[in-house]
Design an enzyme around this catalytic site. Structure first.
Site, PDB file in Angstrom:
ATOM      1  N   ILE A 131       0.992  -5.625 -11.336  1.00 56.15           N
ATOM      2  CA  ILE A 131       1.556  -4.406 -11.935  1.00 56.15           C
ATOM      3  C   ILE A 131       2.814  -4.014 -11.152  1.00 56.15           C
ATOM      4  CG2 ILE A 131      -0.530  -3.459 -13.022  1.00 56.15           C
ATOM      5  CD1 ILE A 131      -0.946  -1.740 -10.483  1.00 56.15           C
ATOM      6  N   GLU A 156      12.011 -10.599 -18.858  1.00 53.07           N
ATOM      7  CA  GLU A 156      11.410  -9.691 -19.849  1.00 53.07           C
ATOM      8  C   GLU A 156      12.435  -9.374 -20.923  1.00 53.07           C
ATOM      9  OE1 GLU A 156       9.738  -6.287 -17.878  1.00 53.07           O
ATOM     10  OE2 GLU A 156       8.484  -7.508 -16.574  1.00 53.07           O
ATOM     11  N   HIS A 190       4.832  -4.982 -20.094  1.00 52.44           N
ATOM     12  CA  HIS A 190       5.390  -4.020 -19.123  1.00 52.44           C
ATOM     13  C   HIS A 190       5.164  -2.591 -19.630  1.00 52.44           C
ATOM     14  CE1 HIS A 190       8.672  -3.329 -15.826  1.00 52.44           C
ATOM     15  NE2 HIS A 190       7.756  -2.377 -15.838  1.00 52.44           N
ATOM     16  N   LEU A 250       0.848  -1.206   0.000  1.00 49.09           N
ATOM     17  CA  LEU A 250       0.000   0.000   0.000  1.00 49.09           C
ATOM     18  C   LEU A 250       0.884   1.256   0.000  1.00 49.09           C
ATOM     19  CD1 LEU A 250      -3.164   0.264  -0.024  1.00 49.09           C
ATOM     20  CD2 LEU A 250      -2.938   1.095   2.317  1.00 49.09           C
ATOM     21  N   GLY A 251       1.737   1.340  -1.022  1.00 49.24           N
ATOM     22  CA  GLY A 251       2.505   2.574  -1.244  1.00 49.24           C
ATOM     23  C   GLY A 251       1.663   3.502  -2.097  1.00 49.24           C
ATOM     24  N   ARG A 252       2.327   4.408  -2.815  1.00 42.68           N
ATOM     25  CA  ARG A 252       1.576   5.380  -3.642  1.00 42.68           C
ATOM     26  C   ARG A 252       0.682   4.684  -4.658  1.00 42.68           C
ATOM     27  NH1 ARG A 252       6.412   7.573  -4.269  1.00 42.68           N
ATOM     28  NH2 ARG A 252       6.844   9.520  -3.226  1.00 42.68           N
ATOM     29  N   ILE A 253       1.221   3.645  -5.300  1.00 45.16           N
ATOM     30  CA  ILE A 253       0.449   2.987  -6.368  1.00 45.16           C
ATOM     31  C   ILE A 253      -0.660   2.122  -5.753  1.00 45.16           C
ATOM     32  CG2 ILE A 253       0.623   1.282  -8.252  1.00 45.16           C
ATOM     33  CD1 ILE A 253       3.323   2.721  -8.938  1.00 45.16           C
ATOM     34  N   ASP A 257       1.388  -7.492 -16.192  1.00 43.26           N
ATOM     35  CA  ASP A 257       2.127  -6.497 -16.965  1.00 43.26           C
ATOM     36  C   ASP A 257       3.627  -6.750 -16.851  1.00 43.26           C
ATOM     37  OD1 ASP A 257       2.377  -4.078 -18.528  1.00 43.26           O
ATOM     38  OD2 ASP A 257       3.080  -3.079 -16.714  1.00 43.26           O
ATOM     39  N   ARG A 304       6.324  -6.285 -10.030  1.00 46.13           N
ATOM     40  CA  ARG A 304       7.480  -6.840 -10.714  1.00 46.13           C
ATOM     41  C   ARG A 304       7.236  -8.330 -10.894  1.00 46.13           C
ATOM     42  NH1 ARG A 304       8.732  -2.627 -12.260  1.00 46.13           N
ATOM     43  NH2 ARG A 304      10.640  -1.461 -11.898  1.00 46.13           N
ATOM     44  N   SER A 327       1.054  -4.846   3.811  1.00 47.19           N
ATOM     45  CA  SER A 327       2.172  -3.945   3.556  1.00 47.19           C
ATOM     46  C   SER A 327       3.196  -4.216   4.644  1.00 47.19           C
ATOM     47  CB  SER A 327       1.671  -2.502   3.688  1.00 47.19           C
ATOM     48  OG  SER A 327       2.053  -1.726   2.580  1.00 47.19           O
ATOM     49  N   ARG A 328       4.355  -3.550   4.585  1.00 46.27           N
ATOM     50  CA  ARG A 328       5.367  -3.775   5.632  1.00 46.27           C
ATOM     51  C   ARG A 328       4.789  -3.526   7.013  1.00 46.27           C
ATOM     52  NH1 ARG A 328       9.551  -0.386   2.955  1.00 46.27           N
ATOM     53  NH2 ARG A 328       9.929  -1.613   1.116  1.00 46.27           N
TER      54      ARG A 328
HETATM   55  C1  DGY Z   1       8.906   1.604 -12.996  1.00 45.30           C
HETATM   56  O1  DGY Z   1       9.081   2.816 -13.103  1.00 45.30           O
HETATM   57  O2  DGY Z   1       9.526   0.929 -12.183  1.00 45.30           O
HETATM   58  C2  DGY Z   1       7.912   0.990 -13.894  1.00 45.30           C
HETATM   59  O3  DGY Z   1       7.984  -0.375 -13.882  1.00 45.30           O
HETATM   60  C3  DGY Z   1       8.115   1.527 -15.300  1.00 45.30           C
HETATM   61  O4  DGY Z   1       7.091   1.083 -16.109  1.00 45.30           O
END
Ligand code: DGY
Length: 308
Positions: A224, A255, A273, A148-151, A250, A226, A170-171
């Site tokens: 979304i 990759e 990605h 639960l960071g910014r994204i 994604d 890694r 989250s942590r």
């Molecule tokens: C990032 O900035 O780490 C994203 O994966 C880029 O798409």
């Protein structure tokens, strides 16, 4: 003012490369290695999140002062080796959150409503002699967010109007109204869909493993974050057996994705990605990376520094 020399690792494409060339003298690693004088002038490395930088590379450029990534993730950068050599590492948090969350929502809805198959169904002319299978509502689901960071928070905010029950891991627990679980495993047990938004790197490697996927049985996975966060072999088994209903990805362990069972599974939506890949967002990310480079090379403070 003397134009500073950078080594660029990764492709930016146009119009972004021209933005770099207007402000810096940019060499490829091969050009820098071929000429000791040029290598001696390299003061910065400009890179992207999809690139890996080996620690040995740092020793090839004696004047190197900064590694600036145009991205928020820095799992491809040897941050400790850089710190040991006094090299600053910078990234570009914040400016890509909207684009990443928009793709996250698109993947989630695309998966649940099976938009890729619907598109092929109409294109191939199948609509004239069959009906499309029923799909699944997002409304009413229990959605678990890992990280639960910014994204992660951006995803939660976008999900609220859909009438879902949001929980997270989250942590540490945060001062938010969503229910907190202390691990992906406990969260998965209480979720219909799990959305991965955490950082990559050693700490989160295979955080979503066979046990977590079993706990999500009958559910959906959206990544979304890694590729390294998920045990991809276990994911393929879960998707093949049907114990996981579907996944939208994604990011991948390797990759670009080449020979992978994921490519032939019908219950996955695959994306190359591209979460931050809009012209506006990639331009803003690059602007921030260039400003970080200018700041450090002028002896100032960058906008965003990666701390150990
Ligand atoms: C990032 O900035 O780490 C994203 O994966 C880029 O798409």
């Amino acid at each position: 003012m003397r134009v500073k020399t950078l080594v660029k690792i990764g492709d930016f494409g146009e119009p972004l490369q021209s933005m770099v060339d207007r402000e810096f003298h940019c060499l490829s690693p091969a050009e820098a290695f071929a000429d000791t004088m040029a290598a001696g002038r390299v003061e910065g490395i400009l890179t992207r999140s999809n690139c890996k930088i080996s620690p040995d590379l740092l020793d090839r450029f004696p004047a190197l002062r900064i590694i600036a990534t145009s991205g928020v993730g820095y799992d491809g950068i040897p941050v400790r080796d850089a710190a040991a050599r006094g090299i600053v590492v910078t990234n570009t948090p914040g400016v890509l959150d909207n684009a990443v969350c928009e793709l996250g929502m698109a993947l989630l809805l695309g998966l649940l409503r099976d938009i890729p198959h619907g598109d092929r169904f109409v294109r191939n002319g199948d609509w004239t002699n069959a009906s499309f299978p029923l799909t699944t509502n997002l409304h009413g689901m229990r959605v678990g967010i890992v990280g639960l960071g910014r994204i992660g928070e951006g995803m939660a905010r976008r999900l609220e109007p859909f009438g879902v029950k949001i929980a997270y891991t989250s942590r540490a627990a945060r001062a938010v109204s969503y229910e907190y679980f202390d691990s992906p495993l406990t969260l998965a047990r209480q979720s219909d869909a799990l959305i991965l938004c955490c950082a990559g790197g050693e700490e989160t490697h295979h955080l979503v493993d066979e046990r977590v996927l079993d706990a999500l049985s009958g559910g959906w996975l959206i990544n979304i974050a890694r590729g390294s966060v998920v045990d991809e072999a276990a994911l393929c088994r879960a998707l093949r057996s049907g114990s996981l209903r579907g996944a939208a990805l994604d990011v991948f362990e390797e990759e670009p994705l080449s020979a992978s069972p994921l490519r032939s599974l019908p219950n996955v939506v695959l994306s190359p990605h591209r979460a931050s890949a809009t012209l506006q967002t990639r331009s803003a990310m690059l602007r921030m990376a260039l400003d970080n480079l200018h700041a450090v090379l002028a002896g100032g403070t960058p906008l965003s520094i990666v701390k150990l």
